[in-house]
Design an enzyme around this catalytic site. Structure first.
Site, PDB file in Angstrom:
ATOM      1  N   ASN A   9       0.836  -1.191   0.000  1.00  0.00           N
ATOM      2  CA  ASN A   9       0.000   0.000   0.000  1.00  0.00           C
ATOM      3  C   ASN A   9       0.880   1.254   0.000  1.00  0.00           C
ATOM      4  O   ASN A   9       1.561   1.535   0.980  1.00  0.00           O
ATOM      5  CB  ASN A   9      -0.899  -0.022   1.243  1.00  0.00           C
ATOM      6  CG  ASN A   9      -1.884   1.131   1.274  1.00  0.00           C
ATOM      7  OD1 ASN A   9      -1.554   2.259   0.932  1.00  0.00           O
ATOM      8  ND2 ASN A   9      -3.096   0.843   1.713  1.00  0.00           N
ATOM      9  N   PRO A  10       0.890   2.018  -1.102  1.00  0.00           N
ATOM     10  CA  PRO A  10       1.755   3.199  -1.172  1.00  0.00           C
ATOM     11  C   PRO A  10       1.393   4.268  -0.150  1.00  0.00           C
ATOM     12  O   PRO A  10       2.256   5.023   0.304  1.00  0.00           O
ATOM     13  CB  PRO A  10       1.565   3.707  -2.610  1.00  0.00           C
ATOM     14  CG  PRO A  10       0.277   3.114  -3.074  1.00  0.00           C
ATOM     15  CD  PRO A  10       0.120   1.819  -2.349  1.00  0.00           C
ATOM     16  N   ASP A  69      -1.479  -3.400  10.752  1.00  0.00           N
ATOM     17  CA  ASP A  69      -2.797  -3.887  10.371  1.00  0.00           C
ATOM     18  C   ASP A  69      -3.785  -2.943  11.009  1.00  0.00           C
ATOM     19  O   ASP A  69      -3.707  -2.650  12.201  1.00  0.00           O
ATOM     20  CB  ASP A  69      -3.043  -5.326  10.831  1.00  0.00           C
ATOM     21  CG  ASP A  69      -4.258  -5.914  10.116  1.00  0.00           C
ATOM     22  OD1 ASP A  69      -4.281  -5.886   8.876  1.00  0.00           O
ATOM     23  OD2 ASP A  69      -5.178  -6.388  10.798  1.00  0.00           O
ATOM     24  N   SER A  70      -4.647  -2.416  10.200  1.00  0.00           N
ATOM     25  CA  SER A  70      -5.549  -1.399  10.708  1.00  0.00           C
ATOM     26  C   SER A  70      -6.912  -1.562  10.076  1.00  0.00           C
ATOM     27  O   SER A  70      -7.074  -2.258   9.069  1.00  0.00           O
ATOM     28  CB  SER A  70      -4.987  -0.004  10.417  1.00  0.00           C
ATOM     29  OG  SER A  70      -4.688   0.129   9.044  1.00  0.00           O
ATOM     30  N   TYR A 152     -11.010   4.042   3.927  1.00  0.00           N
ATOM     31  CA  TYR A 152     -12.256   4.627   4.431  1.00  0.00           C
ATOM     32  C   TYR A 152     -12.113   6.112   4.783  1.00  0.00           C
ATOM     33  O   TYR A 152     -13.043   6.702   5.344  1.00  0.00           O
ATOM     34  CB  TYR A 152     -12.729   3.848   5.669  1.00  0.00           C
ATOM     35  CG  TYR A 152     -13.095   2.411   5.376  1.00  0.00           C
ATOM     36  CD1 TYR A 152     -14.385   2.054   4.964  1.00  0.00           C
ATOM     37  CD2 TYR A 152     -12.152   1.392   5.515  1.00  0.00           C
ATOM     38  CE1 TYR A 152     -14.720   0.735   4.693  1.00  0.00           C
ATOM     39  CE2 TYR A 152     -12.475   0.065   5.238  1.00  0.00           C
ATOM     40  CZ  TYR A 152     -13.763  -0.258   4.832  1.00  0.00           C
ATOM     41  OH  TYR A 152     -14.090  -1.565   4.566  1.00  0.00           O
ATOM     42  N   ASP A 153     -10.982   6.719   4.476  1.00  0.00           N
ATOM     43  CA  ASP A 153     -10.727   8.113   4.850  1.00  0.00           C
ATOM     44  C   ASP A 153     -11.845   9.082   4.438  1.00  0.00           C
ATOM     45  O   ASP A 153     -12.192   9.981   5.212  1.00  0.00           O
ATOM     46  CB  ASP A 153      -9.389   8.600   4.279  1.00  0.00           C
ATOM     47  CG  ASP A 153      -8.185   8.010   5.004  1.00  0.00           C
ATOM     48  OD1 ASP A 153      -8.387   7.236   5.969  1.00  0.00           O
ATOM     49  OD2 ASP A 153      -7.040   8.324   4.617  1.00  0.00           O
ATOM     50  N   LYS A 173      -3.438  14.922   9.307  1.00  0.00           N
ATOM     51  CA  LYS A 173      -3.848  13.532   9.504  1.00  0.00           C
ATOM     52  C   LYS A 173      -2.860  12.782  10.388  1.00  0.00           C
ATOM     53  O   LYS A 173      -3.247  12.090  11.331  1.00  0.00           O
ATOM     54  CB  LYS A 173      -3.990  12.817   8.150  1.00  0.00           C
ATOM     55  CG  LYS A 173      -4.493  11.385   8.282  1.00  0.00           C
ATOM     56  CD  LYS A 173      -4.578  10.695   6.933  1.00  0.00           C
ATOM     57  CE  LYS A 173      -4.927   9.225   7.115  1.00  0.00           C
ATOM     58  NZ  LYS A 173      -4.845   8.468   5.860  1.00  0.00           N
ATOM     59  N   ARG A 179      -2.818   5.547  12.849  1.00  0.00           N
ATOM     60  CA  ARG A 179      -1.474   5.105  12.470  1.00  0.00           C
ATOM     61  C   ARG A 179      -0.411   6.050  13.024  1.00  0.00           C
ATOM     62  O   ARG A 179       0.651   5.623  13.450  1.00  0.00           O
ATOM     63  CB  ARG A 179      -1.361   4.977  10.952  1.00  0.00           C
ATOM     64  CG  ARG A 179      -0.095   4.250  10.498  1.00  0.00           C
ATOM     65  CD  ARG A 179      -0.130   3.893   9.017  1.00  0.00           C
ATOM     66  NE  ARG A 179      -1.232   2.983   8.744  1.00  0.00           N
ATOM     67  CZ  ARG A 179      -2.331   3.295   8.064  1.00  0.00           C
ATOM     68  NH1 ARG A 179      -2.475   4.494   7.548  1.00  0.00           N
ATOM     69  NH2 ARG A 179      -3.281   2.407   7.883  1.00  0.00           N
TER      70      ARG A 179
END
Length: 199
Positions: A9-10, A69-70, A152-153, A173, A179
């Site tokens: 995931n970039p 992992d989120s 989901y942002d 953010k 995170r």
């Protein structure tokens, strides 16, 4: 010190680099480390899945590996989608499809409370592990807003800022995100580990 990010995931790579650079840590991708590992996320918690991913990449690369992992936990859905956030609705859906499905499943529900949770695990080739967690509370928007972020942002609304995660700058953010909190906690744990204070 180099850490391999156990993710393709970039967005995660960018966030980890931004938050950990102050510790003198270079976060590299699996591609840069010359590995390509697919890990089945069979854990029942975010922490278990993070450690599964980090352990597999550390073994494959012979370098310390970090994984996050989120996911999004919605109170009215008994914590769903939770550990299934990235697979919510099945394999055929992309990020937009997943959050649209979630909004559809929340139709008519007034309790919009939710939280993003992140578990970080760093595995070393010798088997040692450093772990940390973080969370951010918010509410589910009724419609997506914002162009930035991922996952989901666009539907995660932060009441205090009156914006969704996707409307925030990266700096805004990182200051409050699950995170960001988890990585700052991780920095402390990693410093303790490297200094030998947790031995």
């Amino acid at each position: 010190m180099k850490l391999v990010l156990a993710s393709k995931n970039p967005g995660k790579l960018r966030e980890m680099r931004e938050i950990l650079q102050g510790l003198g840590i270079e976060v590299i991708s699996e591609t840069e480390a010359g590995v390509d590992v697919e890990v089945e996320e069979t854990g029942s918690t975010f922490a278990e899945n993070a450690c599964l991913k980090a352990g597999a990449v550390a073994k494959a690369s012979d370098l310390p590996a970090i994984a996050d992992d989120s996911g999004l936990c919605v109170d009215a859905l008994n914590g769903a989608p939770g550990v299934y956030s990235a697979r919510y609705g099945g394999e055929g859906l992309d990020d937009v499809g997943r959050y649209r499905l979630l909004l559809e499943n929340m139709r008519g529900m007034l309790d919009r409370r939710c939280r993003f949770v992140s578990a970080i695990c760093c595995c070393f080739p010798n088997g040692d592990r450093v772990e940390a967690e973080g969370e951010c509370r918010g509410t589910l928007a009724y419609a997506p807003k914002g162009e930035d972020g991922f996952g989901y942002d666009p539907i995660f609304f932060v009441p205090g800022l009156k914006k969704t995660f996707a409307q925030l700058t990266p700096e805004e953010k990182n200051a409050i995100s699950h995170r960001g909190v988890a990585l700052r906690n991780f920095k402390v744990e990693l410093e303790n580990y490297l200094n030998g204070t947790d031995q």
